[in-house]
Enzyme design. Sequence first.
Site, short mmCIF file in Angstrom:
data_model
loop_
_atom_site.label_atom_id
_atom_site.label_comp_id
_atom_site.label_asym_id
_atom_site.label_seq_id
_atom_site.Cartn_x
_atom_site.Cartn_y
_atom_site.Cartn_z
N CYS A 10 0.87 -1.18 0.00
CA CYS A 10 0.00 0.00 0.00
C CYS A 10 0.90 1.23 0.00
O CYS A 10 2.08 1.13 -0.31
CB CYS A 10 -0.99 -0.01 1.16
SG CYS A 10 -0.30 0.25 2.80
N ARG A 16 -3.56 -0.35 5.43
CA ARG A 16 -4.11 -1.45 4.64
C ARG A 16 -3.21 -2.67 4.55
O ARG A 16 -3.64 -3.79 4.86
CB ARG A 16 -4.45 -0.97 3.22
CG ARG A 16 -5.54 0.06 3.19
CD ARG A 16 -5.70 0.66 1.81
NE ARG A 16 -4.56 1.53 1.51
CZ ARG A 16 -4.39 2.17 0.37
NH1 ARG A 16 -5.27 2.02 -0.61
NH2 ARG A 16 -3.34 2.95 0.19
N ASP A 115 -7.83 3.90 0.94
CA ASP A 115 -6.99 4.19 2.11
C ASP A 115 -7.85 4.77 3.23
O ASP A 115 -8.46 5.83 3.05
CB ASP A 115 -5.90 5.18 1.71
CG ASP A 115 -4.79 5.28 2.74
OD1 ASP A 115 -4.96 4.79 3.88
OD2 ASP A 115 -3.75 5.86 2.40
#
Length: 148
Positions: A10, A16, A115
Amino acid sequence: MKRKKILFVCTGNTCRSPMAEALLRDKIKKNKIKWWDVASCGIQADVGGTISPNSKIALSEVGIKVDNFEPKQLTQKRISASTLVICMTANQKQMLEDCGNVACIRDMCGYDIPDPYGYNLQMYRQTRDALSLACDNIIRNYILTYKD
């Protein structure tokens, strides 16, 4: 048999990808799947930082502890050492597509993982749940069917 590794990617490696790493590792263990490991890193990692507090809380709510997690920077060496690199979004996959065996959650589940950074705990719970479903798909459609 040689160990296989899935690397989640990520942006900052604080929300994440660490959640995906922890969730898939937990599922691999519970399903007694051998020879697979999981890691995560970030395209712009907050090296020296830690997992985000809301990610930690969201994981703890499903019985997963991540007390010693430290964000790691994405490198070509980490990509090369991985059987499959899984990005959270199609845009991240595009950035890395020349680096090796790169996929994204959308390839496996039909959706990106937005996100949650800066959002409330509920958004982190939604992210965790979306990642959990993605991890189930990864196990069913990739890990259990993988042929060397």
